[in-house]
Design a protein around this motif. Structure first.
Motif, PDB file in Angstrom:
ATOM      1  N   ALA A  15       5.966   3.502 -10.445  1.00  0.00           N
ATOM      2  CA  ALA A  15       5.750   2.253  -9.714  1.00  0.00           C
ATOM      3  C   ALA A  15       6.835   1.234 -10.043  1.00  0.00           C
ATOM      4  CB  ALA A  15       4.363   1.691 -10.037  1.00  0.00           C
ATOM      5  N   LYS A  16       7.173   1.098 -11.325  1.00  0.00           N
ATOM      6  CA  LYS A  16       8.218   0.147 -11.725  1.00  0.00           C
ATOM      7  C   LYS A  16       9.575   0.565 -11.174  1.00  0.00           C
ATOM      8  CE  LYS A  16       6.097  -1.741 -15.870  1.00  0.00           C
ATOM      9  NZ  LYS A  16       6.177  -1.903 -17.333  1.00  0.00           N
ATOM     10  N   LYS A  17       9.842   1.850 -11.211  1.00  0.00           N
ATOM     11  CA  LYS A  17      11.111   2.356 -10.683  1.00  0.00           C
ATOM     12  C   LYS A  17      11.205   2.080  -9.179  1.00  0.00           C
ATOM     13  CE  LYS A  17      13.792   6.610 -10.755  1.00  0.00           C
ATOM     14  NZ  LYS A  17      13.828   8.006 -11.149  1.00  0.00           N
ATOM     15  N   LEU A  18      10.106   2.308  -8.475  1.00  0.00           N
ATOM     16  CA  LEU A  18      10.071   2.100  -7.024  1.00  0.00           C
ATOM     17  C   LEU A  18      10.236   0.625  -6.661  1.00  0.00           C
ATOM     18  CD1 LEU A  18       9.540   3.333  -4.198  1.00  0.00           C
ATOM     19  CD2 LEU A  18       7.123   2.906  -4.605  1.00  0.00           C
ATOM     20  N   THR A  19       9.503  -0.251  -7.338  1.00  0.00           N
ATOM     21  CA  THR A  19       9.598  -1.679  -7.011  1.00  0.00           C
ATOM     22  C   THR A  19      10.970  -2.237  -7.363  1.00  0.00           C
ATOM     23  OG1 THR A  19       8.518  -2.265  -9.112  1.00  0.00           O
ATOM     24  CG2 THR A  19       7.112  -2.147  -7.160  1.00  0.00           C
ATOM     25  N   ARG A  69      -1.533   7.680 -16.445  1.00  0.00           N
ATOM     26  CA  ARG A  69      -1.341   6.217 -16.477  1.00  0.00           C
ATOM     27  C   ARG A  69       0.129   5.869 -16.701  1.00  0.00           C
ATOM     28  NH1 ARG A  69      -5.807   5.632 -20.591  1.00  0.00           N
ATOM     29  NH2 ARG A  69      -4.066   5.208 -21.951  1.00  0.00           N
ATOM     30  N   GLU A  70       0.727   6.458 -17.727  1.00  0.00           N
ATOM     31  CA  GLU A  70       2.115   6.125 -18.053  1.00  0.00           C
ATOM     32  C   GLU A  70       3.078   6.548 -16.950  1.00  0.00           C
ATOM     33  OE1 GLU A  70       2.900   7.883 -21.872  1.00  0.00           O
ATOM     34  OE2 GLU A  70       2.089   6.146 -22.936  1.00  0.00           O
ATOM     35  N   ASP A  71       2.892   7.751 -16.428  1.00  0.00           N
ATOM     36  CA  ASP A  71       3.798   8.238 -15.387  1.00  0.00           C
ATOM     37  C   ASP A  71       3.667   7.426 -14.104  1.00  0.00           C
ATOM     38  OD1 ASP A  71       4.769  10.143 -17.104  1.00  0.00           O
ATOM     39  OD2 ASP A  71       3.735  11.834 -16.166  1.00  0.00           O
ATOM     40  N   ALA A  72       2.450   7.119 -13.707  1.00  0.00           N
ATOM     41  CA  ALA A  72       2.241   6.348 -12.475  1.00  0.00           C
ATOM     42  C   ALA A  72       2.870   4.964 -12.587  1.00  0.00           C
ATOM     43  CB  ALA A  72       0.754   6.244 -12.148  1.00  0.00           C
ATOM     44  N   VAL A  73       2.716   4.307 -13.739  1.00  0.00           N
ATOM     45  CA  VAL A  73       3.314   2.982 -13.937  1.00  0.00           C
ATOM     46  C   VAL A  73       4.835   3.090 -13.969  1.00  0.00           C
ATOM     47  CG1 VAL A  73       3.591   1.094 -15.606  1.00  0.00           C
ATOM     48  CG2 VAL A  73       1.314   1.929 -15.039  1.00  0.00           C
ATOM     49  N   TYR A  74       5.360   4.132 -14.600  1.00  0.00           N
ATOM     50  CA  TYR A  74       6.812   4.346 -14.635  1.00  0.00           C
ATOM     51  C   TYR A  74       7.364   4.474 -13.211  1.00  0.00           C
ATOM     52  CZ  TYR A  74      11.230   6.838 -14.994  1.00  0.00           C
ATOM     53  OH  TYR A  74      12.533   7.228 -14.836  1.00  0.00           O
ATOM     54  N   LYS A  87       0.840  -1.199   0.000  1.00  0.00           N
ATOM     55  CA  LYS A  87       0.000   0.000   0.000  1.00  0.00           C
ATOM     56  C   LYS A  87       0.874   1.248   0.000  1.00  0.00           C
ATOM     57  CE  LYS A  87      -3.512   2.428   2.711  1.00  0.00           C
ATOM     58  NZ  LYS A  87      -4.244   2.458   3.987  1.00  0.00           N
ATOM     59  N   GLU A  88       1.963   1.205   0.759  1.00  0.00           N
ATOM     60  CA  GLU A  88       2.893   2.340   0.829  1.00  0.00           C
ATOM     61  C   GLU A  88       3.500   2.635  -0.544  1.00  0.00           C
ATOM     62  OE1 GLU A  88       4.941   5.488   2.438  1.00  0.00           O
ATOM     63  OE2 GLU A  88       3.431   4.285   3.459  1.00  0.00           O
ATOM     64  N   GLU A  89       3.876   1.598  -1.275  1.00  0.00           N
ATOM     65  CA  GLU A  89       4.432   1.793  -2.616  1.00  0.00           C
ATOM     66  C   GLU A  89       3.402   2.374  -3.563  1.00  0.00           C
ATOM     67  OE1 GLU A  89       7.683  -1.880  -2.372  1.00  0.00           O
ATOM     68  OE2 GLU A  89       5.764  -2.188  -3.393  1.00  0.00           O
ATOM     69  N   LEU A  90       2.154   1.887  -3.486  1.00  0.00           N
ATOM     70  CA  LEU A  90       1.081   2.445  -4.308  1.00  0.00           C
ATOM     71  C   LEU A  90       0.870   3.924  -3.999  1.00  0.00           C
ATOM     72  CD1 LEU A  90      -1.627  -0.364  -4.351  1.00  0.00           C
ATOM     73  CD2 LEU A  90      -0.637   0.746  -6.351  1.00  0.00           C
ATOM     74  N   MET A  91       0.930   4.243  -2.720  1.00  0.00           N
ATOM     75  CA  MET A  91       0.751   5.628  -2.298  1.00  0.00           C
ATOM     76  C   MET A  91       1.892   6.499  -2.831  1.00  0.00           C
ATOM     77  SD  MET A  91      -0.192   7.008   1.501  1.00  0.00           S
ATOM     78  CE  MET A  91      -1.174   5.588   1.807  1.00  0.00           C
ATOM     79  N   CYS A  92       3.111   5.968  -2.775  1.00  0.00           N
ATOM     80  CA  CYS A  92       4.278   6.728  -3.243  1.00  0.00           C
ATOM     81  C   CYS A  92       4.175   7.064  -4.730  1.00  0.00           C
ATOM     82  CB  CYS A  92       5.565   5.948  -2.992  1.00  0.00           C
ATOM     83  SG  CYS A  92       6.054   5.918  -1.259  1.00  0.00           S
ATOM     84  N   CYS A  93       3.699   6.129  -5.539  1.00  0.00           N
ATOM     85  CA  CYS A  93       3.671   6.384  -6.987  1.00  0.00           C
ATOM     86  C   CYS A  93       2.408   7.121  -7.434  1.00  0.00           C
ATOM     87  CB  CYS A  93       3.880   5.096  -7.776  1.00  0.00           C
ATOM     88  SG  CYS A  93       2.589   3.882  -7.601  1.00  0.00           S
ATOM     89  N   THR A  94       1.504   7.399  -6.530  1.00  0.00           N
ATOM     90  CA  THR A  94       0.302   8.170  -6.893  1.00  0.00           C
ATOM     91  C   THR A  94       0.226   9.481  -6.118  1.00  0.00           C
ATOM     92  OG1 THR A  94      -0.999   6.907  -5.280  1.00  0.00           O
ATOM     93  CG2 THR A  94      -1.067   6.147  -7.565  1.00  0.00           C
TER      94      THR A  94
END
Length: 197
Positions: free
Chosen positions: A104-108, A97-102, A32-39
């Motif tokens: 998220a991938k960078k964070l994970t 969409r593109e930025d959030a996924v970018y 959840k923390e990672e989702l929050m970080c990328c949004t």
């Protein structure tokens, strides 16, 4: 002169839920923390809106959650969340969409690297060691350990920057030096294994 592009923020509950589902579909499970970080951290969603929508997705069973020992939640996509992401993704601006996924991938990727690779700069009487440990994720001794001498702190920090930019390249170069000619696996199989590491 460049003109700053205004940030887009989602306010509608449906849009925020679709964005969360879209990220999970593209990236896979995240905390959840990672989702929050990328949004939230990039102003795509406001904090309280994110929390309300996340709780709603969880209660309706659209996403699966598992409480972690640190109090965070591991969030996993489901058939329902994938359906929402596929059917309604176009209702969200493409840039979000593109930025959030970018992000998220960078964070994970960074989180995976932190678990698998440890590095530090160790002061010596004269100079520094840049010390890298590749952790054996199955337990036991480290898979590989490197110590590189640097005459100055700046040189050690430069080694660290270069390593952070391409940790897999460093790993691959060292390993290939020792196993070149001894592997029966194809280059494609090696590449896939390296990406999964």
């Amino acid at each position: 002169m460049s003109v700053p592009v205004p940030k887009l923020t989602l306010y509608e509950e449906k849009d925020i839920e679709v964005l969360i589902c879209y990220i999970l579909r593209k990236v896979g499970q995240m905390t959840k923390e990672e989702l929050m970080c990328c949004t939230v951290d990039y102003d795509f969603v406001l904090y309280f809106d994110f929390c309300l929508c996340f709780d709603d997705l969880k209660e309706r069973g659209i996403v699966e959650t598992e409480k972690l020992p640190d109090g965070d939640y591991m969030v996993k996509p489901t058939a329902k969340s994938n359906y929402l992401a596929l059917e309604l993704a176009n209702s969200i601006p493409l840039t979000i969409r593109e930025d959030a996924v970018y992000y998220a991938k960078k964070l994970t990727a960074a989180v995976k690297m932190e678990k698998a690779i440890k590095f530090e700069i160790i002061p010596l009487p004269k100079g520094y060691h840049f010390h890298v440990r590749f952790i054996n994720e199955l337990g036991g001794d480290d898979f590989m350990e490197l110590k590189l001498f640097a005459p100055t702190l700046n040189a050690a920090e430069e080694m660290e920057r270069k390593f952070i930019n391409n940790p897999i390249g460093t790993y691959r170069s060292v390993i290939n030096t020792f196993i070149d000619g001894y592997l029966t696996a194809s280059q494609q199989e090696i590449q896939k294994a390296m990406e999964e590491a």
